[in-house]
Design an enzyme around this catalytic site. Sequence first.
Site, PDB file in Angstrom:
ATOM      1  N   ASP A 272     -34.776 -44.508 -15.034  1.00 51.43           N
ATOM      2  CA  ASP A 272     -35.340 -44.689 -13.699  1.00 51.43           C
ATOM      3  C   ASP A 272     -35.513 -46.165 -13.329  1.00 51.43           C
ATOM      4  OD1 ASP A 272     -35.586 -41.918 -13.157  1.00 51.43           O
ATOM      5  OD2 ASP A 272     -37.291 -41.854 -14.509  1.00 51.43           O
TER       6      ASP A 272
ATOM      7  N   LEU B 231     -44.664 -39.271 -13.783  1.00 53.20           N
ATOM      8  CA  LEU B 231     -44.327 -39.617 -15.166  1.00 53.20           C
ATOM      9  C   LEU B 231     -42.925 -39.133 -15.517  1.00 53.20           C
ATOM     10  CD1 LEU B 231     -47.631 -39.027 -17.182  1.00 53.20           C
ATOM     11  CD2 LEU B 231     -46.829 -41.064 -15.974  1.00 53.20           C
ATOM     12  N   HIS B 232     -42.344 -38.298 -14.660  1.00 46.39           N
ATOM     13  CA  HIS B 232     -40.990 -37.762 -14.919  1.00 46.39           C
ATOM     14  C   HIS B 232     -40.070 -38.283 -13.799  1.00 46.39           C
ATOM     15  CE1 HIS B 232     -37.971 -35.200 -16.516  1.00 46.39           C
ATOM     16  NE2 HIS B 232     -38.343 -34.023 -16.035  1.00 46.39           N
TER      17      HIS B 232
ATOM     18  N   ARG C  99     -45.512 -33.632 -28.603  1.00 41.00           N
ATOM     19  CA  ARG C  99     -44.467 -34.632 -28.822  1.00 41.00           C
ATOM     20  C   ARG C  99     -43.770 -34.419 -30.163  1.00 41.00           C
ATOM     21  NH1 ARG C  99     -45.928 -35.624 -25.005  1.00 41.00           N
ATOM     22  NH2 ARG C  99     -46.324 -37.574 -23.947  1.00 41.00           N
TER      23      ARG C  99
ATOM     24  N   HIS D  92     -40.905 -43.986 -22.855  1.00 46.78           N
ATOM     25  CA  HIS D  92     -40.297 -42.654 -22.921  1.00 46.78           C
ATOM     26  C   HIS D  92     -40.984 -41.832 -24.011  1.00 46.78           C
ATOM     27  CE1 HIS D  92     -37.245 -39.482 -23.169  1.00 46.78           C
ATOM     28  NE2 HIS D  92     -36.981 -39.835 -21.920  1.00 46.78           N
TER      29      HIS D  92
ATOM     30  N   THR E   7     -47.736 -48.737 -25.236  1.00 46.78           N
ATOM     31  CA  THR E   7     -46.584 -47.832 -25.249  1.00 46.78           C
ATOM     32  C   THR E   7     -45.806 -47.915 -26.566  1.00 46.78           C
ATOM     33  OG1 THR E   7     -44.517 -47.240 -24.171  1.00 46.78           O
ATOM     34  CG2 THR E   7     -45.143 -49.538 -23.987  1.00 46.78           C
ATOM     35  N   LYS E   8     -45.305 -46.759 -27.005  1.00 41.44           N
ATOM     36  CA  LYS E   8     -44.496 -46.740 -28.233  1.00 41.44           C
ATOM     37  C   LYS E   8     -43.075 -47.228 -27.942  1.00 41.44           C
ATOM     38  CE  LYS E   8     -47.094 -42.886 -30.148  1.00 41.44           C
ATOM     39  NZ  LYS E   8     -47.677 -42.314 -28.897  1.00 41.44           N
TER      40      LYS E   8
ATOM     41  N   ARG F  62     -28.562 -44.365 -20.582  1.00 41.17           N
ATOM     42  CA  ARG F  62     -28.268 -44.055 -19.174  1.00 41.17           C
ATOM     43  C   ARG F  62     -28.563 -45.297 -18.321  1.00 41.17           C
ATOM     44  NH1 ARG F  62     -32.138 -39.030 -18.398  1.00 41.17           N
ATOM     45  NH2 ARG F  62     -33.508 -40.593 -19.321  1.00 41.17           N
TER      46      ARG F  62
ATOM     47  N   ARG G 220     -30.313 -32.431 -12.440  1.00 38.74           N
ATOM     48  CA  ARG G 220     -30.939 -31.760 -13.587  1.00 38.74           C
ATOM     49  C   ARG G 220     -30.611 -30.268 -13.639  1.00 38.74           C
ATOM     50  NH1 ARG G 220     -34.418 -33.773 -17.312  1.00 38.74           N
ATOM     51  NH2 ARG G 220     -32.785 -35.347 -17.270  1.00 38.74           N
TER      52      ARG G 220
ATOM     53  N   SER H  69     -38.803 -31.004 -16.933  1.00 39.66           N
ATOM     54  CA  SER H  69     -38.181 -30.133 -15.923  1.00 39.66           C
ATOM     55  C   SER H  69     -37.373 -29.016 -16.578  1.00 39.66           C
ATOM     56  CB  SER H  69     -37.305 -30.951 -14.964  1.00 39.66           C
ATOM     57  OG  SER H  69     -36.479 -31.848 -15.669  1.00 39.66           O
TER      58      SER H  69
END
Length: 462
Positions: A400, A296-297, A68, A343, A392-393, A352, A426, A267
């Site tokens: 999504d 997760l994606h 990360r 995320h 979660t951060k 988005r 993508r 991806s």
Amino acid sequence: MLRQSGISSRAFSQRIFAQRRLASTKTIREVLQEVIPQKQAQLQELKAKHSQASLGDVKVENVIGGMRGLKAMLWDASVLDPIEGIRFHGLSIPDCQKQLTPAPGGKEIIAESMLWLLLTGRVPTEAETRQLSREFAEKGDLPKHVEQLIDSLPKTLHPMTQLGMGVAALNHDSQFAAAYERGIKKSEYWTHTLEDCINLIARLPALAARIYRNVYKPGTPIAGINKDLDLVGNYVNMLGYGHNHDLTEYLRLYIAIHGDHEGGNASAHTAHLVGSTLSDPYLSYAAALFALAGPLHGLANQEVLRWQMNMQKEIGDKITHENIKEFLWKTLKSGQVVPGYGHGVLRNPDPRFIALQEFCSTRPELLADPVIQLVKQTYEVAPGVLKEHGKTKNPYPNVDAASGCVLYHYGLTEFKYYTVIFGVSRALGALTQLVWARALNLPLERPKSLSIDAIKQIVEKQ
Ligand code: CMX
């Protein structure tokens, strides 16, 4: 004693291993049941005590934390700021909405102008955009062998598996692979790669639409490609929704803004890694699609709808903030993630997500839809719950969280298909990255791995 017995220590260990091998009757699963908890404990200890310790160029947290934030890739076309979100060559989504040419009769960004911007760093003129649309339309038909392959697959095979297989099979006609076999100079790699990338993007709508029609509308004819339409206009036509101008516009926006999200997203990075072996663009992008197919994606867009439907079923008509909160806690307490939230980079609501919400805000029929209202109501509650949960951060929605509900409203209700649409999109970023990797002659990716013991040895010396 070893010396007395006349055998070396290596021979001694080999004899012990051989004796153990004969004596042990454990299965491979049983041995793993023993070994995994030990390694998990070692890793936990490293994480807790030595995350910030240096391993030379990087810290322990980079090695054990999914890399990360590690600055380890070269990529010009888009930058993801944790607070502001994505910019494509410096342009935000609202900038792109103002500057990029829409389709005739439309208002939204189209794939052609986004691809042009990503590839060249320049905003295309209207004539340049239309020229690219025509080229895509002229090259958009699928070869027979790919049609036959897709038609032969079981309808129960996940649409993303079918898409990856179809893209891989398109490599039959790879210009890059053929040129490489003939023998070309490295300086020529990018031109052949570009041709493959354009051909692949051109064919993705026909491939993705064929999967949809086979699985969900079998036995009905698929529309042919209209040379005067843009890429997404043709895609929506082939899906069978060409009569719906609003859905076409939504998908134009959707596909343009999902196109690229910095170089390191799972991806695009997969395409980059596979492409760095000089695998052709079809094989590289097929690999990327299988990364996109993870929950997760990209698969999160399917998961969001499934999760929302479960919530609606459980709550019934009486949707209140309290009910939604309860459902969120139930999800979290059962150890699952809340799909569409969080995320790896973003620390604010995803622009988005905002752009898709704004698309709804100008259309009263969308605002009145219960599924779309539920997305909005969940957004009002979920960040607070996720903050209180404290893991979660980023407690805010990603793209999504909103992308599927509008498709659902317009009648594209088969949410197992949603990630395929993401897969058509993508390609814009991941394939642009491949062209540039070849143009800049970027080398084979080959990071160094370290064992847990090696890391412990390094940090314990410090
Ligand atoms: N719900 C519950 N827990 C969450 C969470 C969520 N939405 N997001 C993160 N967490 C948890 C993580 O699972 C992790 O838990 P552990 O410490 O037990 O492993 C902890 O919070 C810390 O995670 P993080 O550093 O905030 O997030 P990561 O960078 O590890 O993961 C992501 C990012 C997207 C995988 C994660 O937020 C997630 O699983 N979200 C839900 C799935 C999703 O919407 N994915 C789509 C992302 C956008 C895309 O690629 O399309």
